[in-house]
Design an enzyme around this catalytic site. Structure first.
Site, short mmCIF file in Angstrom:
data_model
loop_
_atom_site.label_atom_id
_atom_site.label_comp_id
_atom_site.label_asym_id
_atom_site.label_seq_id
_atom_site.Cartn_x
_atom_site.Cartn_y
_atom_site.Cartn_z
N GLU A 136 -70.47 4.83 4.22
CA GLU A 136 -70.63 4.37 2.84
C GLU A 136 -71.69 5.22 2.15
OE1 GLU A 136 -71.40 0.20 2.64
OE2 GLU A 136 -69.38 -0.36 3.28
N HIS A 171 -73.15 -3.24 -8.55
CA HIS A 171 -72.18 -2.50 -7.74
C HIS A 171 -71.31 -1.69 -8.68
CE1 HIS A 171 -69.14 -1.42 -4.84
NE2 HIS A 171 -69.87 -1.97 -3.87
N ARG A 214 -75.98 3.36 -4.97
CA ARG A 214 -75.27 2.53 -5.94
C ARG A 214 -75.88 2.57 -7.33
NH1 ARG A 214 -73.97 -2.79 -2.13
NH2 ARG A 214 -72.31 -1.79 -0.93
N HIS A 239 -74.46 -7.45 -8.62
CA HIS A 239 -74.01 -7.63 -7.24
C HIS A 239 -75.06 -8.21 -6.31
CE1 HIS A 239 -71.50 -6.88 -3.78
NE2 HIS A 239 -72.39 -6.07 -3.22
N ARG A 271 -80.75 -1.38 -2.80
CA ARG A 271 -80.27 -1.69 -1.46
C ARG A 271 -79.27 -0.66 -0.96
NH1 ARG A 271 -75.85 -4.33 0.59
NH2 ARG A 271 -75.17 -5.26 -1.38
#
Length: 520
Positions: free
Chosen positions: A113, A230, A276, A334, A369
């Site tokens: 990711e 997100h 992100r 998110h 995060r």
């Protein structure tokens, strides 16, 4: 009014709450309280997976480096160290508890990711990781004689006695008030607050209740300006919005404009796998320039329907075939990086009150995060909370004779929904992906106007309002841009702000310089 006693009280049924309960059950009786059904939590909807350094070419040191870098100089090194060191242990524990992680032969299948330097994301049934974990934990809990579940019951507030958290009081669907007392302590695992925003991937239950009740009880909250948006929610009108997992980009999908032009290379050397916050701002910028943004997954080398069955089904239901069609995407609220301030054991600033999961500010995420660290954080700190709270001596329970409170659970659902939508619109407009001083000040004024309309008995609306105001106040204070907090009037990340926190308590707000700046 009735009163119940137990050894341990856990509020919330996500991965943090359930892991805490299972870890405590050998030490005494546990009551779990959740305001909806047992599966209603953000953990259940988690798609991409859970990160842990278990691959042959991976290491906790690399996971640490990725997490600190993504946290933009604001993460706590000791917390991150604990997170990544305990990662492999947590995976083994979840597997022992029945989580059916996908495998590649005899080994766990690992995906990649954004901002991860290695493939370290474990998943279940391709893109139903949260469901797989929660279903397995609930199955274990239902078999355990020392754990009781109280569902469809909302915690109104914490009970503080002699300076310690003694328990909570709740209201159920019949508006009956019940006091719950814990001999050892109370664990907040209430999840996030995404529902304060107009566009969010968060479950409808995520109205910030834990933040609000901790604040009212006098616990310290910090880093509440750091909200993660997100980048790739499915761009259709729904609440919550359906998430298109970051793992899709990990398999090679590319963000493009309406004319199929890729653009992420303009914003980061990491391209479509940038952190992100970077990707969300890039999409926001492209939208401001008049473009529509899509995710192009038509050239994936994996079978989309097999690798991402949940996403495939959701897209097909709205007439989008990801194998041949572009997927319209947009950023959505998110995850909250900040929260109730805790130490490495999950202890808050109120004795016998612990917090873990998204409601807690453990320091592992910093200002942004790293993807798939949230499920890991919830489980890691749940284990630490359980170890600490079980070691505490029992306190004598002293039930209150009376609690003066007037609470209704959405008695007028239509009116409550109107108030919620007003709060959500204010927050999306003034405390969203791009913020300014003038906008946030106006947002606070509009929230004040809304607060004058909402009766105190409408608890969810009041909690949302309280948390929204805290987020705006914290964002107004931080005069720089860092991670999930971007201010167009202060667009640079300034070194002087790296170690500074805005700590919020009821009736007082102050700066803290106690957290050292961490750099990868």
């Amino acid at each position: 009014m009735t009163a119940r006693e137990t050894d341990f009280l856990v509020i919330g049924s996500g991965i943090a709450g359930l892991t805490t309960a299972l870890s405590l059950a050998q030490h005494g009786h546990v009551i779990i309280i959740t305001k909806s059904n047992q599966e209603a939590c953000n953990s259940y909807h988690a798609q991409g997976g859970i990160a842990a350094a278990i691959g042959e070419e991976d290491s906790p040191e690399l996971h640490l480096e990725d997490t600190l870098r993504t946290g933009v100089g604001h993460a706590d090194g000791d917390s991150v160290e604990m997170l990544v060191r305990m990662g492999p242990e947590i995976i083994s524990l979840l597997a022992d508890w029945g989580t059916p992680f996908d495998r590649d032969g005899s080994k766990f299948a690992l995906a990649k990711e954004g901002s991860h330097s290695k493939a370290r994301i474990l998943h279940v049934t391709g893109d139903a990781t949260g469901k797989g974990i929660i279903d397995s934990l609930l199955l274990e809990i239902r078999k355990h004689p020392s754990i009781s579940f109280v569902s469809h019951t909302m915690v109104v507030d914490l009970i503080i006695q002699d300076g310690e958290c003694a328990g909570v009081y709740t209201v159920d669907k019949e508006t009956d008030i019940t006091q719950y007392y814990a001999r050892h302590g109370v664990v907040l695992a209430t999840g996030g607050c995404g529902q304060i925003y107009q566009h969010t991937t968060n479950d409808l239950v995520s109205t910030g209740d834990g933040f609000a009740m901790a604040y009212r009880a006098g616990a310290e909250l910090t880093d509440m300006e750091f909200v993660q948006f997100h980048p790739t929610a499915l761009h259709i009108d729904q609440n919550p919005m359906f998430l298109i997992s970051e793992a899709v980009r990990g398999e090679g999908a590319v963000l493009v404009t309406e004319d199929h032009t890729p653009f992420m290379h303009k914003y980061s050397e990491w391209g479509d796998l940038a952190p992100r916050d970077v990707v969300s701002r890039a999409i926001f910028q492209e939208t401001m320039e008049g473009h529509h943004v899509y995710l192009d997954a038509t050239k994936l080398t994996v079978d989309f329907a097999n690798r991402f069955p949940t996403i495939f089904t959701a897209c097909m239901e709205v007439g989008i075939d990801p194998r041949v069609d572009l997927i319209p995407v947009t950023p959505a609220a998110h995850f909250m990086m900040g929260g109730v301030k805790t130490d490495l054991s999950g202890q808050t600033t109120i004795p016998r009150l612990f917090a873990c999961g998204e409601v807690a500010r453990t320091g592992v995420h910093g200002a942004n995060r790293l993807g798939s660290n949230s499920l890991l954080e919830g489980a890691v700190f749940a284990r630490k909370v359980a170890l600490t709270i079980a070691s505490l001596s029992k306190r004598t329970v002293k039930p209150l004779q009376e609690i003066e409170v007037s609470v209704r659970l959405c008695n007028n659902k239509q009116k409550e929904e109107q108030w919620k939508q007003q709060i959500q619109q204010v927050m999306w407009k003034y405390a969203g992906i791009s913020r300014t001083k003038l906008g946030m000040e106006k947002g606070l004024q509009e929230l004040k106007s809304i607060s004058d309309q909402i009766p105190s008995s409408y608890l969810e609306s009041q909690n949302m309002l309280q948390v929204a105001q805290i987020v705006l106040q914290a964002a107004l204070w931080r005069e720089e841009s860092r991670g999930g907090h971007y201010r167009s009037d202060y667009p640079k990340t300034e070194e002087i702000w790296a170690s500074r926190q805005y700590i919020v308590e009821e009736n007082q707000q102050h700066e803290s310089h106690s957290i050292a700046s961490i750099h990868s």
